[in-house]
Design a protein around this motif. Structure first.
Motif, PDB file in Angstrom:
ATOM      1  N   UNK A 107       8.616  -2.399 -16.405  1.00 14.64           N
ATOM      2  CA  UNK A 107       9.251  -3.348 -16.315  1.00 14.64           C
ATOM      3  C   UNK A 107       9.838  -2.762 -15.262  1.00 14.64           C
ATOM      4  N   UNK A 108       9.869  -3.810 -13.894  1.00 13.90           N
ATOM      5  CA  UNK A 108       9.931  -3.521 -13.182  1.00 13.90           C
ATOM      6  C   UNK A 108      11.757  -3.378 -13.356  1.00 13.90           C
ATOM      7  N   UNK A 109      12.733  -1.996 -13.113  1.00 12.16           N
ATOM      8  CA  UNK A 109      14.332  -1.859 -13.002  1.00 12.16           C
ATOM      9  C   UNK A 109      14.799  -2.412 -11.525  1.00 12.16           C
ATOM     10  N   UNK A 120       0.515  -5.513 -11.108  1.00 14.26           N
ATOM     11  CA  UNK A 120      -0.217  -5.754 -10.406  1.00 14.26           C
ATOM     12  C   UNK A 120      -1.778  -5.693  -8.974  1.00 14.26           C
ATOM     13  N   UNK A 121      -1.692  -6.725  -8.152  1.00 17.49           N
ATOM     14  CA  UNK A 121      -2.515  -6.083  -6.824  1.00 17.49           C
ATOM     15  C   UNK A 121      -2.376  -6.126  -5.696  1.00 17.49           C
ATOM     16  N   UNK A 122      -2.876  -5.602  -5.692  1.00 15.99           N
ATOM     17  CA  UNK A 122      -2.987  -5.308  -4.122  1.00 15.99           C
ATOM     18  C   UNK A 122      -2.432  -6.610  -3.167  1.00 15.99           C
ATOM     19  N   UNK A 123      -2.002  -6.869  -2.391  1.00 18.42           N
ATOM     20  CA  UNK A 123      -1.997  -8.533  -1.431  1.00 18.42           C
ATOM     21  C   UNK A 123      -0.097  -9.484  -2.348  1.00 18.42           C
ATOM     22  N   UNK A 124       0.012  -7.729  -3.342  1.00 19.77           N
ATOM     23  CA  UNK A 124       1.130  -8.804  -4.287  1.00 19.77           C
ATOM     24  C   UNK A 124       2.550  -9.057  -2.753  1.00 19.77           C
ATOM     25  N   UNK A 125       3.322 -10.243  -4.192  1.00 21.04           N
ATOM     26  CA  UNK A 125       4.447  -9.874  -2.861  1.00 21.04           C
ATOM     27  C   UNK A 125       5.320  -8.174  -3.452  1.00 21.04           C
ATOM     28  N   UNK A 126       6.380  -7.894  -2.103  1.00 19.57           N
ATOM     29  CA  UNK A 126       6.674  -6.031  -2.398  1.00 19.57           C
ATOM     30  C   UNK A 126       8.100  -6.669  -3.642  1.00 19.57           C
ATOM     31  N   UNK A 127       8.571  -7.991  -3.353  1.00 14.46           N
ATOM     32  CA  UNK A 127       9.654  -7.827  -4.626  1.00 14.46           C
ATOM     33  C   UNK A 127       9.274  -7.939  -5.787  1.00 14.46           C
ATOM     34  N   UNK A 128       7.383  -8.114  -6.288  1.00 14.04           N
ATOM     35  CA  UNK A 128       7.009  -8.876  -7.489  1.00 14.04           C
ATOM     36  C   UNK A 128       6.143  -6.504  -7.798  1.00 14.04           C
ATOM     37  N   UNK A 129       5.925  -6.126  -6.207  1.00 14.81           N
ATOM     38  CA  UNK A 129       5.181  -4.829  -7.121  1.00 14.81           C
ATOM     39  C   UNK A 129       6.031  -3.778  -7.143  1.00 14.81           C
ATOM     40  N   UNK A 130       7.790  -3.787  -7.320  1.00 15.38           N
ATOM     41  CA  UNK A 130       8.291  -3.229  -6.834  1.00 15.38           C
ATOM     42  C   UNK A 130       8.781  -1.938  -8.097  1.00 15.38           C
ATOM     43  N   UNK A 158       4.275   7.505  -9.398  1.00 15.53           N
ATOM     44  CA  UNK A 158       3.307   7.402  -8.958  1.00 15.53           C
ATOM     45  C   UNK A 158       2.512   5.798  -9.686  1.00 15.53           C
ATOM     46  N   UNK A 159       1.850   5.888  -8.176  1.00 13.25           N
ATOM     47  CA  UNK A 159       1.200   4.506  -8.292  1.00 13.25           C
ATOM     48  C   UNK A 159      -0.029   4.436  -9.383  1.00 13.25           C
ATOM     49  N   UNK A 160      -0.963   5.511  -9.570  1.00 16.56           N
ATOM     50  CA  UNK A 160      -1.457   6.021  -9.836  1.00 16.56           C
ATOM     51  C   UNK A 160      -3.002   6.065  -9.376  1.00 16.56           C
ATOM     52  N   UNK A 161      -3.627   4.900  -8.874  1.00 16.83           N
ATOM     53  CA  UNK A 161      -4.308   4.676  -8.475  1.00 16.83           C
ATOM     54  C   UNK A 161      -4.189   3.593  -7.914  1.00 16.83           C
ATOM     55  N   UNK A 162      -5.767   3.107  -6.192  1.00 16.70           N
ATOM     56  CA  UNK A 162      -5.531   2.469  -5.133  1.00 16.70           C
ATOM     57  C   UNK A 162      -6.803   1.619  -5.729  1.00 16.70           C
ATOM     58  N   UNK A 163      -6.238   0.400  -5.062  1.00 14.71           N
ATOM     59  CA  UNK A 163      -7.374  -0.435  -6.126  1.00 14.71           C
ATOM     60  C   UNK A 163      -7.981  -1.181  -4.929  1.00 14.71           C
ATOM     61  N   UNK A 192      -5.803   3.174  -0.073  1.00 22.02           N
ATOM     62  CA  UNK A 192      -3.843   2.926   0.181  1.00 22.02           C
ATOM     63  C   UNK A 192      -3.724   1.407   0.009  1.00 22.02           C
ATOM     64  N   UNK A 193      -4.560   0.946  -1.145  1.00 22.12           N
ATOM     65  CA  UNK A 193      -3.907  -0.713  -1.812  1.00 22.12           C
ATOM     66  C   UNK A 193      -3.906  -0.918  -3.314  1.00 22.12           C
ATOM     67  N   UNK A 194      -2.703  -1.089  -3.589  1.00 18.73           N
ATOM     68  CA  UNK A 194      -2.620  -1.735  -5.212  1.00 18.73           C
ATOM     69  C   UNK A 194      -1.118  -2.642  -4.828  1.00 18.73           C
ATOM     70  N   UNK A 195      -0.946  -2.916  -4.164  1.00 19.69           N
ATOM     71  CA  UNK A 195       0.341  -3.510  -4.779  1.00 19.69           C
ATOM     72  C   UNK A 195       2.127  -3.342  -5.204  1.00 19.69           C
ATOM     73  N   UNK A 196       1.293  -1.829  -4.754  1.00 17.33           N
ATOM     74  CA  UNK A 196       3.044  -0.947  -5.330  1.00 17.33           C
ATOM     75  C   UNK A 196       3.528  -0.997  -4.855  1.00 17.33           C
TER      76      UNK A 196
END
Lengths: 458, 458, 458
Positions: free
Chosen positions: A62-64, A113-123, A146-151, A163-167
């Motif tokens: 859940x996003x803080x 989220x996936x890469x390409x997500x808006x930053x507001x969603x992926x934070x 830790x963003x875990x994985x690039x996708x 270097x992309x995962x939308x996070x």
């Protein structure tokens, strides 16, 4: 409930921080908000809280969302370890690895989220509060995101190298004052730290690496500092980026590859980039664009060499070598007392056969470029499967080196009234001397007979 | 009683920290002093303690007096928010404000003093111990001291804009060694931090603003550092001040207005002011007075522009523009690699019609002023009721700008044997060339026909 | 057992931390290792732990061995006080001293070693782990390691002045990544901090003094930073030393005497020494040896004067004054924007009658030495039994001063193709002008009649 405004995510009675630390922190923030009475006019305030995250793994589902001032979120370990290396080890070697993941007070950024997500969603952490006064004194200290994985699509086909995962690690969306981001470890995020409209921000002592972008100061802001960080972004991203800031101080940072730029200021004025060590694999290490003016770039060590690690060889930021290792499009900047090392394989210069440019004034007037030293060497680039050893080897010098011809300063034809002093010999500087001031660095004389030292040597 | 030398003001059995944290801390200090046995000659020492202040509001009605070494007082939040803005909001807007007061681990400095009080009386924390060895290793970390209100005469009639209330945050009165002041938030104090006779002091990472004076190193001292702070004093006070210090290092600070000076060294020798960003509204941003000698002022960004915020317009530090933005009265100093921006409205220059001076050597010899870049612009100063937006606007550049005539370096007639290199063109530097060494920055040539670039442009 | 990965040495159920904190910490580390399950391939890691050391005295009889990543060991007080002063006080004065020993979270390093012991035996904390990945994110924060006594032969016969006891504070023996050493106090150790094969190391905000050697980065490494430390080693040791490092950033440090060198780089490339204040009692303050190349030494304040404290007078690092205060044996380095103060008694110059050298290029080509200012004074050295007052007095200036003749730059005959600009007058620089580029700092003119200032003075 805490009687002292000090919270610990592992002892908070609601939620399971191991399963979703985001929900737990949001619940604590709600408690902070609810139990603190309104400020009184006399002098009683609303002092906020500290939320402590002991070492351990905490998944964030859940996003803080932070909308209260005076909140410190504090861990006890930045926890950086290289995920990049781990994701490029042959699977047969994985069982022999001591550890597979970052650690410390580690938040596993697991928003869907996936890469390409808006930053507001992926934070993982999003600070958002409008109104007056601006939200103040939020502090992020000594933990790991830790963003875990690039996708995305990696240059070698390995998504973990994309270097992309939308996070995003931390996103501050609204105007803010006196924030601190100190001692954090941010890793495997598409955006590490993005802060909009900062005033008197401190970004200090962080380790932000293996992120698409590391530090981005967006929109506008003033009087902030980015100091003493270890930073390295991805080949398409920013290491330290600021736009429309005034009075920014960037000093004492060690910025390593492979960001598309090391420090990029866009529309920034009256700011300072001093005493940093900046290392890049591409042209465009330092960029002053968008009319950036009256800035000081001084006493920095700026190195460009080649990517030595196999998975990223062939990757490039797509700037050619005529763009300059330092690019200026603006007025009245000072570039002084810097050391530049340009260590490239002439076979890889873009466009082929070009003479690389170190400092380029592509536009503007009143820029003052003085007392810079450029070292340029032609090397045979090499490749290694071991990133660390390759880098150390490259830094300590590759054997097959010769001098490389460079233009130390190029002032474009339409950039006039600039001053270039002691930043290259007569042959190394290209500018219109009828419209700019110039003094060449004296060239080393060609040895000849008959001259002697002025004074007896001891 | 604590078995681990770690105290928490909220759990100490005597006193009420919310009502008077000063009495509680004094009681804890007495406990530290009493229960620690005398050092033995073999190797057993008296290790001091940590006193923790969780986030919250704590009124201080009793001055804390510290006379033991090895004491750390530590909060969990610097808590800065602008009181200045809040005290200048129309009362009708107050109910809409998110918060009215600073926060974090916040001490409400409520000693019954008035401006004009002796610092010894008005200090929330006073360190005093004579004898040998000097008191050592006292640390103030990560909390807020809020002076609450200014009570003098403000320039606009608002006492809250006077920067005077007789209150000091931390006063160290006796010779001391290896102190640390780190991460603090000091606000609305007449004196933020005053330390006498410091040796190996670290003042790092603090936010000291909206204080009459911010950092004052008094009497004498050596080998200290003031690094990485955000600092801004009042128009009659010091941002960073030191007297009779040797070997002081002032670096990586972002000093914003409106102090009468940004860095003022008086009788200071062999010290260093480098890689700072210094912003002021008046002449005299950097002052080396009282025979300050052999100091280095290098790689700083020094900006002077105009106060944009309505309540302080018309306020001035009473130095005229001939005093220099950087003033030297001393010998053998180095001023090198700095960027100066002088952005003023010629209608406000003092005395009227004067040509402002950027670097002035008012006395002394052996000073070495080299490789400085001065940008000077004439602007129409503006006024705004919103301090933040006014400042950002000003920093990012006001549209109506022209070049401003300045004297980049003025060496007074009785200051001889100084050297000025590459710090202004022939027309911009005023000195007696028969008694000082001089090399002009080459002027940008006036365009004429017939000259061409030396080398073909790419 | 801790449920939160946060340990406190005073509450751990096994062992007695007051008697042997080493055994207790090793037991905790074993617990960390045992209870953390293997990483899973999905994303669950092994997050390490924090071990807290409250203020107090803790004897260390067993070496701590760390072989797990993500471990933070954290105290609450760096605890530095001068043991040197205490060990040189007449015994009759000892009963009057406020305290005899360092404090804070203080570890009494009591391993049974003598000077001459291997560092691996004499280290209080030893980090050792081979294999892949390199051990990461170990952090040492805010505590004190006290070596208690020096036991070698002191220059005045006092073993406590020998700087030798075989004890090391922290030794990292194997390749490591993203370590932090922050806020520590290290005192009376033969070696304070020794780290081999560092990558992305941060050594920040420490007080490392009265140690034989302070900071030693051994073997090789890259992309590390040593920032904002207070450092002072013994007369035979290193203050800040690095070998075979690339991309090291040394900035914002205040290095005081009496190390044999202040910053010594051996075989180091593409690194940066900027904005430091460096003070030494001997030649050789900054040394770039072993082919150190492409480094930047900029914006530093470098002072050499004489030892004023009686017990160490006559002690010397055995470099003569022809070696240079800054020595270069390597290629393509930049030395720019530095202030040098050479304050010596000509009667003590070595060899007798020599003209001291400030910057010496003893070998190499392509070095760029520009815009440095040298102040040189002849003083009558003095002696005092009070170290602090002697040093302050010396720093603030001794009265009997005259100008001292120096060679500001000496380029050896076999060092060619170097460039020296604005770093000394024609008479002060010695180099072969047929083989190096040179531009003299303009000399202050000898006063003569008939010349006037160019522009009317204001």
């Amino acid at each position: 409930m805490s009687s002292s405004n000090a919270y610990d995510v592992t002892t908070w009675p609601h939620g399971d921080p191991v399963d979703d630390i985001g929900a737990v922190i949001n619940d604590i923030v709600a408690d902070v908000r609810a139990r603190q009475s309104r400020d009184d006019l006399t002098d009683g305030g609303r002092p906020g809280a500290v939320i402590r995250i002991p070492p351990g793994d905490y998944r964030l589902r859940t996003q803080v969302v932070i909308d209260v001032s005076f909140l410190r979120i504090e861990g006890a370990g930045h926890g950086f370890t290289s995920s990049s290396i781990r994701f490029n080890v042959p699977s047969t070697e994985v069982p022999d690895l001591h550890e597979l993941w970052p650690g410390g007070s580690r938040i596993l950024h697991d928003l869907p989220v996936a890469h390409g997500a808006a930053e507001g969603e992926g934070a993982a952490f999003r600070v958002a509060r409008t109104g007056s006064p601006r939200i103040s004194s939020v502090e992020f200290v000594d933990f790991c995101i830790d963003g875990l994985h690039f996708t995305g699509e990696g240059p070698d086909g390995n998504p973990e190298n994309s270097y992309r995962n939308g996070r995003t690690g931390i996103l501050v969306d609204d105007a803010n004052d006196s924030f601190r981001v100190i001692g954090m470890g941010l890793v495997y995020l598409e955006h590490g730290l993005t802060i909009r409209r900062a005033d008197a921000l401190s970004v200090h002592g962080n380790f932000i690496a293996e992120c698409g972008n590391a530090i981005e100061l967006r929109d506008w802001g003033q009087a902030s500092k980015v100091t003493d960080n270890l930073v390295g972004a991805g080949p398409w991203g920013h290491s330290i980026y600021a736009e429309r800031h005034g009075g920014l101080l960037v000093t004492a940072n060690n910025v390593f590859p492979r960001g598309a730029s090391s420090v990029h200021l866009d529309g920034v004025t009256r700011s300072s980039v001093t005493s940093n060590r900046l290392h890049t694999f591409y042209p465009g290490a330092v960029r002053l664009t968008g009319g950036s003016s009256e800035n000081l770039v001084g006493a920095n060590h700026i190195l460009r060499d080649h990517e030595p690690w196999a998975p990223f060889q062939g990757v490039h930021n797509d700037l050619d070598d005529l763009q300059g290792l330092l690019l200026i499009e603006g007025n009245d900047n000072t570039v002084s007392g810097n050391h530049f090392s340009e260590i490239v394989d002439t076979r890889e210069v873009r466009p082929a056969g070009a003479v690389p440019v170190i400092i380029r004034v592509a536009g503007g007037s009143g820029n003052h470029i003085a007392n810079n030293h450029v070292v340029a060497k032609d090397v045979r680039s090499s490749s290694s499967d071991d990133c660390f050893e390759a880098q150390v080897g490259a830094l300590l010098g590759t054997p097959e080196e010769g001098r490389l011809e460079v233009v130390t300063v190029l002032v474009d034809a339409d950039a006039v009234a600039n001053t270039v002093l002691d930043s290259g010999t007569d042959d190394e500087v290209v500018l219109d001397r009828t419209r700019n001031a110039f003094r060449a660095t004296p060239a080393v004389p060609t040895p000849g007979p008959g001259q002697s030292t002025r004074r007896a040597e001891k």
